[in-house]
Scaffold this active site. Structure first.
Site, PDB file in Angstrom:
ATOM      1  N   HIS A   9     -28.765 -15.460  24.827  1.00 49.33           N
ATOM      2  CA  HIS A   9     -27.701 -15.319  25.818  1.00 49.33           C
ATOM      3  C   HIS A   9     -27.031 -16.647  26.166  1.00 49.33           C
ATOM      4  O   HIS A   9     -26.101 -16.666  26.972  1.00 49.33           O
ATOM      5  CB  HIS A   9     -28.271 -14.703  27.103  1.00 49.33           C
TER       6      HIS A   9
ATOM      7  N   GLU B  81     -17.717  -4.217  24.809  1.00 45.90           N
ATOM      8  CA  GLU B  81     -16.886  -5.420  24.794  1.00 45.90           C
ATOM      9  C   GLU B  81     -15.759  -5.341  23.767  1.00 45.90           C
ATOM     10  O   GLU B  81     -14.631  -5.769  24.028  1.00 45.90           O
ATOM     11  CB  GLU B  81     -17.742  -6.663  24.503  1.00 45.90           C
TER      12      GLU B  81
ATOM     13  N   HIS C  54       0.843  -1.196   0.000  1.00 43.31           N
ATOM     14  CA  HIS C  54       0.000   0.000   0.000  1.00 43.31           C
ATOM     15  C   HIS C  54       0.882   1.251   0.000  1.00 43.31           C
ATOM     16  O   HIS C  54       1.294   1.719   1.063  1.00 43.31           O
ATOM     17  CB  HIS C  54      -0.902   0.009   1.235  1.00 43.31           C
TER      18      HIS C  54
ATOM     19  N   HIS D   1      -4.175   3.066  -3.273  1.00 38.23           N
ATOM     20  CA  HIS D   1      -4.276   2.458  -1.946  1.00 38.23           C
ATOM     21  C   HIS D   1      -3.561   1.119  -1.848  1.00 38.23           C
ATOM     22  O   HIS D   1      -2.606   0.990  -1.089  1.00 38.23           O
ATOM     23  CB  HIS D   1      -5.750   2.268  -1.558  1.00 38.23           C
TER      24      HIS D   1
END
Length: 667
Positions: free
Chosen positions: A475, A413, A30, A265
């Site tokens: 869950h 999280e 890149h 890129h």
């Protein structure tokens, strides 16, 4: 402020062309990002960042994180020019087998690389963790007129990093914590792989970071060295807020046909375009050309780094005389050493049919470990009351108490996992983080990177099965144990009772690399080990909790809450004249590290009748059950009901195990 000259611009162009040649030689990489952001990187690395190329591990160095890791050719060019142990031949071997210059920066592989980056956004979140570590250690060790810790953390990010959700989470927390020693440089080039960022990314990032509580600064021209210098100095001066500097750049700057385009890129410029780029910079045709005056100018960083380190060592010697006890602690934690007697206060749990949830046992163990290990620091994703992960007697890490060990991550999280990596990478800390096992999915990229970097981080995942009950299938983790076990370098432990949880914590604190503790919500009986004739112990990853004689008819293997079910089934089978060995396998990884002789003593090859019992998918158990064995598991989602009903309905009972055993044995 330093007065920038033509030589400085020549240095910037050297960085650009080194990156271009590095990518072209590899025919892969890149080039665009290094070309566009070279000016800001140059100013930071040569004028404002305190680092010591001859000693990349100097404790009080400023940290630099290339969050946009695809621009690794930029970092490698900076490392080589500054005098790190990275030669020109290493740049020429970019992305090749055995080289020190992999496609994305890898921690521990290349001198001067602070963290493994590539998955976008992870680096910025790592930098937040590093900045938190700096504040914590400064609060713990710095004394009036005696300072050991005072450094900045810099992160260079791109548009892709800011699109990823993890940076939203991490930046929000950084603003709340007022991490004034954290400075983010944004390569604002408006280009992603598919084209203009306007296709999918149009928010005002400066206002966004201001809303997080960051100081925000804008540099309109990414080639204006003086403006970049002034912005970074302004960021350094604000100790109350992290700083976000948006630097407007052009990807592939200097490439006549690719500048400002997505084509700059992710692919080499190509020979024809490189020729035009050299003409733009009036640069020699010779690849990997480094002018002598440029190299001499860059290598001043070597002398300056040695001077900074010398000053720090003098301060450290004075600190040692004034505070010998604190110095001994500093030396130990920075070396990653545990106190010699840290295990002495770990609890022991008496046999108890009612028992306790392993999450609760873990909470008690955590208090003992934290009392002995002062650099253990962590928290949960807004679930501390459920995961039992608050350190008692400690405050909350905050702008008014950076020396506290309880981290309040909020419902973040993804950021929690990445910040934990940053805390560990900084050095001096052992971080832990907690949530429900089902939400480990949010953390998976960070867990994978922790394993790749061999970092000492501890994950406490509770509510480990359908045993959490009424919250239902959203869950209830089903596939999660298997998905964690397949990550190389990650040690997973699912203890069967409180005492196995003690063994699990011992492993977590002593083995290399990241460790996952899988813990129950529901109470589990504390097993009476005096009743059984065990072989081995839980710390070996697997052991025969019930030996079942030297030549058992059957082997029952289980983890966690299912171990007690296997023991009950063995008792019932014995009444039918069937001897069953019960093997607890809390950690497949640790068990596989044992000798072949030990593993044979636990799972003798002669015993073909084997059954595994685990309240999760059965994937992977065939390695232990063999072709003649059976698996009892749950290869579908759960349901909402009390835990005891779910275990009965889904076949996790002693009766069901006995029936399966009888069928397997043909009786």
């Amino acid at each position: 402020m330093y007065q920038y000259t033509e030589l400085d611009q020549k240095c910037v162009n050297t960085i650009r062309m080194l990156a271009v040649d590095t990518v072209e030689k590899a025919k892969s990489g890149h080039p665009g990002m290094p070309m566009g952001s070279a000016a800001m990187a140059y100013v930071l690395w040569t004028k404002l960042m305190q680092h010591s190329p001859h000693n990349p591990d100097w404790p009080d160095r400023d940290r630099f994180v290339l969050s946009a890791g695809h621009g690794s050719a930029l970092l490698y060019s900076l490392l080589h020019l500054s005098g790190y142990d990275l030669g020109l031949e290493d740049l020429k071997a970019f992305r090749q087998w055995g080289s020190k210059t992999p496609g994305h920066p890898e921690y521990g592989h290349t001198p001067g690389v602070e963290t493994t980056t590539g998955p976008l956004g992870q680096g910025l979140a790592n930098a937040v963790g590093m900045a938190m570590a700096e504040r914590f250690l400064a609060a713990k060790f710095n004394k009036p007129s005696h300072e050991l810790v005072n450094h900045y953390t810099y992160a260079l990010v791109g548009d892709g990093c800011l699109m990823e959700g993890v940076t939203h989470e991490a930046a929000s927390l950084a603003g709340t914590l007022k991490l004034g020693k954290l400075i983010c440089l944004y390569d604002d080039n408006h280009i992603s792989i598919e084209g203009s960022t306007d296709l999918a990314f149009t928010e005002d990032t400066v206002k966004r970071f201001a809303a997080y509580g960051w100081q925000t600064l804008v540099v309109e021209d990414g080639n204006d060295l003086a403006a970049i210098d002034g912005a970074i100095r302004a960021a350094q001066a604000d100790q109350e807020r992290p700083s976000f500097i948006a630097v407007r750049t052009e990807i592939g700057y200097g490439s006549p046909n690719k500048q400002g385009k997505a084509s700059a890129h992710g692919e080499p410029l190509g020979a024809a375009e490189i020729k035009l780029t050299r003409q733009f910079y009036a640069w020699p045709e010779e690849p990997f050309h480094i002018p002598e005056d440029v190299l001499g100018h860059f290598r001043q960083v070597l002398a300056q780094g040695k001077e900074w380190e010398k000053q720090w060592l003098t301060a450290f010697a004075n600190y040692e005389k004034a505070y010998p006890a604190e110095t001994e602690l500093w030396s130990r934690v920075m070396a990653g050493m545990l106190p010699v007697d840290w295990e002495q206060t770990l609890p022991e749990f008496s046999a108890d049919p009612k028992g306790t949830a392993t999450r609760a046992a873990s909470g008690d163990i955590l208090q003992a470990v934290a009392a002995s290990v002062p650099n253990l620091i962590g928290g949960s994703a807004d679930l501390a009351p459920s995961t039992k992960t608050l350190i008692k007697g400690e405050g909350d890490f905050s702008p008014t108490n950076y020396g506290a060990r309880n981290l309040r991550f909020g419902v973040r999280e993804h950021a929690m996992g990445s910040i934990m990596n940053g805390l560990a990478l900084h050095g001096g800390l052992i971080p832990y983080g907690a949530t429900f096992l089902v939400f480990a999915d949010y953390m998976r990229p960070a867990i994978r990177l922790a394993a790749l970097m061999k970092q000492k981080v501890i994950y406490i995942f509770t509510h480990d099965s359908i045993g959490l009950g009424e919250d239902g299938p959203t869950h209830q983790p089903i596939e999660h144990l298997a998905s964690l076990r397949i990550i190389p370098g990650l040690t997973v432990l699912r203890p069967a009772d409180a005492n196995e949880t003690v063994a699990a914590w011992k492993s977590a604190m002593t083995i290399e690399g990241p460790v996952v503790l899988i813990l129950s919500r529901q109470n589990l009986p504390t097993i009476d080990h005096l009743r059984y004739h065990a072989i081995g112990e839980a710390s070996q990853g697997g052991y025969a909790i019930e030996r079942g004689g030297d030549q058992p008819n059957l082997i029952l293997m289980a983890t966690g809450s299912e171990v007690m079910l296997a023991l009950e089934a063995a008792d019932q089978l014995l009444k039918q004249g069937v001897t069953a060995r019960v093997v607890s396998l809390p950690s497949w990884e640790l068990f596989e590290q044992q000798t072949a002789e030990y593993r044979e003593s636990i799972l003798p090859a002669a015993v073909k009748a084997r059954i595994s019992i685990e309240a999760g998918v059965t994937l992977g158990w065939s390695r232990y059950t063999g072709e003649c064995g059976m698996t009892i598991g749950i290869n579908h989602f759960g349901a909402s009901a009390p835990a005891e009903i779910l275990f009965e309905q889904f076949g996790f009972t002693a009766k069901a195990i006995v029936e399966a055993s009888t069928k397997l044995l043909g009786k």
